[in-house]
Design a protein around this motif. Structure first.
Motif, PDB file in Angstrom:
ATOM      1  N   PRO A  96     -14.025  12.949  93.337  1.00 45.03           N
ATOM      2  CA  PRO A  96     -15.476  12.855  93.113  1.00 45.03           C
ATOM      3  C   PRO A  96     -15.865  12.017  91.897  1.00 45.03           C
ATOM      4  O   PRO A  96     -17.010  11.540  91.824  1.00 45.03           O
ATOM      5  N   LEU A  97     -14.961  11.842  90.948  1.00 38.57           N
ATOM      6  CA  LEU A  97     -15.242  10.963  89.817  1.00 38.57           C
ATOM      7  C   LEU A  97     -14.852   9.516  90.125  1.00 38.57           C
ATOM      8  O   LEU A  97     -15.462   8.586  89.599  1.00 38.57           O
ATOM      9  N   ALA A  98     -13.855   9.343  90.971  1.00 37.21           N
ATOM     10  CA  ALA A  98     -13.379   7.995  91.291  1.00 37.21           C
ATOM     11  C   ALA A  98     -14.344   7.253  92.206  1.00 37.21           C
ATOM     12  O   ALA A  98     -14.593   6.049  92.015  1.00 37.21           O
ATOM     13  N   ILE A  99     -14.896   7.954  93.175  1.00 41.38           N
ATOM     14  CA  ILE A  99     -15.718   7.282  94.190  1.00 41.38           C
ATOM     15  C   ILE A  99     -16.954   6.599  93.611  1.00 41.38           C
ATOM     16  O   ILE A  99     -17.221   5.422  93.923  1.00 41.38           O
ATOM     17  N   PRO A 100     -17.758   7.267  92.756  1.00 42.49           N
ATOM     18  CA  PRO A 100     -18.932   6.568  92.198  1.00 42.49           C
ATOM     19  C   PRO A 100     -18.552   5.351  91.356  1.00 42.49           C
ATOM     20  O   PRO A 100     -19.263   4.333  91.377  1.00 42.49           O
ATOM     21  N   ALA A 101     -17.455   5.452  90.601  1.00 45.38           N
ATOM     22  CA  ALA A 101     -17.031   4.321  89.770  1.00 45.38           C
ATOM     23  C   ALA A 101     -16.631   3.134  90.640  1.00 45.38           C
ATOM     24  O   ALA A 101     -17.036   1.983  90.387  1.00 45.38           O
TER      25      ALA A 101
ATOM     26  N   THR B 183     -14.720   6.039  84.196  1.00 45.70           N
ATOM     27  CA  THR B 183     -13.277   5.832  84.343  1.00 45.70           C
ATOM     28  C   THR B 183     -12.508   6.663  83.328  1.00 45.70           C
ATOM     29  O   THR B 183     -11.446   7.222  83.641  1.00 45.70           O
ATOM     30  N   GLY B 184     -13.039   6.771  82.105  1.00 46.12           N
ATOM     31  CA  GLY B 184     -12.413   7.615  81.099  1.00 46.12           C
ATOM     32  C   GLY B 184     -12.400   9.078  81.523  1.00 46.12           C
ATOM     33  O   GLY B 184     -11.398   9.787  81.347  1.00 46.12           O
TER      34      GLY B 184
END
Length: 289
Positions: free
Chosen positions: A245-250, A270-271
């Motif tokens: 869930p953090l990777a997809i928006p980035a 990304t951090g």
């Protein structure tokens, strides 16, 4: 005279996950033989090298004038908040303290070859943008980050605690190194216009905008694939799926042509991705079923 908060900002704290995560993963690999003192010393070395390279980069780019027009985080020399000499002193102090912590690790393990690895790490940190022919200006920054913020700290942290080299540590270092690379890739993607104008040939400048965006996506995608592939040895490494869930928006932002300050937000995302992925990966490696 720069304030304390400006010195902290100049250390670029958002890049520190690249120092913390490899040590955490290496420590997870060392379970059940974790040695808290050695783990702490390894973390200290990694943090000091990361902060040192950030100050060294600030100094070297500042005196070359490549930071005069920046969109990204505060640069002390480029903004004239600190003198080049002050920033250079801060960088060298970090490298010296990292060397001291590393020497303690060498004495504890009696693994004298670590001295050569440590010297190479400090040299890589300095010559990224320092010296007459900085390799960061020749599209080699990502390779160095993969090695010194992926392979070396993961394998090294595991080794100083278990005093054994293992294939598992080497493979586990791959996703860690790729996520560290993704931080640099998105940072250099943002700076393509100013780096091109100043003659700084980063990998992003060489590849161009479109292929750099693809590279960012590949780095993150392969990191997840390798962590899932390690499931045959450590089944709980599949926990890294929880970081998607953090990777997809980035990735979405990068592939949909985010520019300038929007890429600063991607850098922050990304951090956070790196930290969550690293935490889940560490847990998955530490628990054997």
């Amino acid at each position: 005279m720069a304030t304390l908060s400006q010195w902290v900002a100049g250390a670029r704290p958002r890049t520190l996950p690249s120092a913390v995560v490899p040590v955490a993963v290496g420590t997870g690999l060392a379970v059940p033989d974790v040695n808290p003192l050695r783990a702490l010393l390894a973390l200290l070395v990694a943090l000091l090298l990361q902060i040192g390279v950030n100050y060294a980069n600030d100094y070297s780019d500042g005196i070359r004038g490549t930071d005069d027009e920046r969109v990204g985080p505060l640069r002390l020399v480029g903004s004239k908040l600190a003198t080049p000499r002050q920033v250079l002193t801060a960088a060298l102090a970090c490298f010296a303290l990292a060397a001291v912590a590393g020497l303690v690790l060498v004495l504890l393990t009696q693994a004298w070859w670590i001295l050569a690895v440590g010297a190479a790490a400090i040299a890589a940190a300095w010559f990224y943008t320092g010296g007459r022919t900085p390799y960061g200006y020749r599209a080699l920054g990502e390779l160095a980050v993969f090695v010194f913020f992926g392979v070396v700290p993961v394998v090294g942290t595991a080794y100083v605690q278990t005093e054994q080299l293992s294939w598992l540590a080497l493979v586990a270092s791959v996703p860690v190194g790729l996520l560290s690379c993704s931080m640099l890739v998105v940072n250099n993607l943002r700076d393509i216009p100013t780096d091109t104008a100043s003659g700084k040939r980063t990998l992003a400048v060489v590849l161009g905008d479109r292929r750099t965006r693809t590279l960012y996506t590949v780095c993150i995608g392969v990191a997840f694939l390798v962590s899932l592939g390690l499931g045959f040895a450590r089944p709980l490494t599949v926990l890294t799926i929880g970081a998607l869930p953090l990777a997809i928006p980035a990735i979405h932002a990068v592939l949909h042509h985010a520019q300038g300050r929007d890429l600063i937000k991607v850098l922050q995302q990304t951090g956070k991705l790196q930290l969550l992925f690293g935490a889940l990966f560490t847990i998955g490696l530490a628990i054997t079923l």
